[in-house]
Design a protein around this motif. Structure first.
Motif, PDB file in Angstrom:
ATOM      1  N   SER A  93       0.833  -1.194   0.000  1.00 54.24           N
ATOM      2  CA  SER A  93       0.000   0.000   0.000  1.00 54.24           C
ATOM      3  C   SER A  93       0.871   1.248   0.000  1.00 54.24           C
ATOM      4  O   SER A  93       2.108   1.184   0.038  1.00 54.24           O
ATOM      5  N   ILE A  94       0.204   2.411  -0.017  1.00 55.46           N
ATOM      6  CA  ILE A  94       0.929   3.679   0.015  1.00 55.46           C
ATOM      7  C   ILE A  94       1.657   3.843   1.343  1.00 55.46           C
ATOM      8  O   ILE A  94       2.774   4.376   1.408  1.00 55.46           O
ATOM      9  N   GLU A  95       1.049   3.378   2.419  1.00 54.42           N
ATOM     10  CA  GLU A  95       1.705   3.466   3.723  1.00 54.42           C
ATOM     11  C   GLU A  95       2.987   2.642   3.746  1.00 54.42           C
ATOM     12  O   GLU A  95       3.989   3.043   4.359  1.00 54.42           O
ATOM     13  N   LYS A 101       5.685   4.662   2.084  1.00 52.17           N
ATOM     14  CA  LYS A 101       6.199   5.727   2.954  1.00 52.17           C
ATOM     15  C   LYS A 101       7.167   5.178   3.990  1.00 52.17           C
ATOM     16  O   LYS A 101       8.218   5.771   4.254  1.00 52.17           O
ATOM     17  N   ALA A 102       6.827   4.045   4.576  1.00 54.47           N
ATOM     18  CA  ALA A 102       7.726   3.446   5.559  1.00 54.47           C
ATOM     19  C   ALA A 102       9.036   3.008   4.911  1.00 54.47           C
ATOM     20  O   ALA A 102      10.122   3.137   5.494  1.00 54.47           O
ATOM     21  N   ARG A 103       8.934   2.523   3.697  1.00 55.90           N
ATOM     22  CA  ARG A 103      10.146   2.103   2.986  1.00 55.90           C
ATOM     23  C   ARG A 103      11.035   3.296   2.679  1.00 55.90           C
ATOM     24  O   ARG A 103      12.262   3.244   2.844  1.00 55.90           O
ATOM     25  N   GLN A 104      10.458   4.402   2.235  1.00 57.78           N
ATOM     26  CA  GLN A 104      11.242   5.601   1.954  1.00 57.78           C
ATOM     27  C   GLN A 104      11.876   6.160   3.221  1.00 57.78           C
ATOM     28  O   GLN A 104      13.019   6.642   3.204  1.00 57.78           O
ATOM     29  N   ALA A 105      11.154   6.099   4.335  1.00 61.14           N
ATOM     30  CA  ALA A 105      11.715   6.590   5.596  1.00 61.14           C
ATOM     31  C   ALA A 105      12.906   5.746   6.028  1.00 61.14           C
ATOM     32  O   ALA A 105      13.923   6.271   6.510  1.00 61.14           O
ATOM     33  N   ALA A 106      12.812   4.430   5.826  1.00 61.42           N
ATOM     34  CA  ALA A 106      13.928   3.560   6.200  1.00 61.42           C
ATOM     35  C   ALA A 106      15.146   3.826   5.324  1.00 61.42           C
ATOM     36  O   ALA A 106      16.289   3.857   5.808  1.00 61.42           O
ATOM     37  N   LEU A 107      14.909   4.057   4.050  1.00 60.98           N
ATOM     38  CA  LEU A 107      16.033   4.362   3.159  1.00 60.98           C
ATOM     39  C   LEU A 107      16.646   5.714   3.487  1.00 60.98           C
ATOM     40  O   LEU A 107      17.869   5.896   3.388  1.00 60.98           O
TER      41      LEU A 107
END
Length: 259
Positions: A129-131, A134-140
């Motif tokens: 999902s979109i969430e 977002k979590a993946r981008q924050a981790a990167l």
């Protein structure tokens, strides 16, 4: 009649007799003399002779009957031959493909191992999902690190010129004349001396060590741009520019935190 004329007549007769005795005889063709002459024989006889010759030629080309064995094949050779024949008749167990416009189109390959489906919105949407994005981008973003450039380190045990420092201290492009060069046969000396160095970097180091860029004792810089042989400072300048461009702007982290 005079005696001379008689002698000539007798000489001619003797010569004719000698020539008749020396002439070759006509060979016998084997065809009985029917008195009809050449080409006027019986056509039926001609056909019979042609048929006899053809039969004789075909009989002589065939091998004798005892040359071909009538015994059946035995052993592995017979089994292997039979196996090959059976496989050929069965077509390896597959139905032969017959090309026809009425045949249905082949099934499309929807996915395969190793092929990314990131550009397929339907496939990606069903997986996360979109969430999740977002979590993946924050981790990167947390793993991202910026290495700040530092001063060029001093090489241990080396007291010669540093071509990196020299490249960063200059700004003019390669080929622009900065220093005057005076001498004879500079281009020939330049070609001969530059061929002695394994790399342009070593040539530039030697050039600076011998008094360059102001002086050029070895004719390594005949155009006077301050760069020996084919050495170019552009890659060193590009590396510094790339390092500077990756530095975060002042206050960018504070602005992000405020947002």
């Amino acid at each position: 009649m005079s005696r001379a004329v008689l002698k000539n007549i007798m000489f001619c007769a003797a010569s004719a007799a000698l020539l008749a005795g020396c002439s070759p005889s006509v060979p016998d063709s084997g065809v009985p003399d029917t008195g009809a002459g050449v080409g006027f024989g019986s056509y039926e006889d001609y056909q019979q002779r042609q048929a006899a010759r053809a039969a004789q030629a075909s009989a002589s080309s065939l091998p004798p009957a005892q040359a071909v064995s009538e015994e059946p094949l035995e052993g592995d050779l017979a089994a292997e031959t039979q196996a090959v024949l059976d496989a050929t008749r069965a077509n390896s167990g597959e139905v032969p493909l017959e090309a026809s416009p009425s045949n249905p189109p082949p099934e499309a390959v929807t996915n395969d191992a190793g092929i990314s489906r990131e550009n397929d919105f339907d496939a990606v949407g069903s997986q996360r999902s979109i969430e999740d994005d977002k979590a993946r981008q924050a981790a990167l973003r947390e793993q991202y690190q910026v290495v700040q450039p530092t001063e060029v380190p001093t090489r241990s045990g080396a007291s010669g010129p540093n071509i990196v420092e020299y490249a960063l201290s200059t700004s003019h492009p390669k080929g622009r004349t900065i220093y005057n060069r005076i001498g004879f046969n500079l281009q020939a000396r330049h070609t001969r001396n530059c061929a002695k160095y394994p790399s342009p970097d070593l040539a530039q180091e030697e050039f600076l060590a011998k008094g360059g860029p102001e002086r050029d004792r070895l004719a390594l810089d005949p155009d006077g741009d301050g760069y020996a042989c084919s050495w170019d400072p552009a890659p060193f300048r590009a590396a510094r520019a790339a390092a500077v461009s990756t530095q975060p702007a002042a206050g960018s982290e504070t602005t992000t935190a405020t947002e």
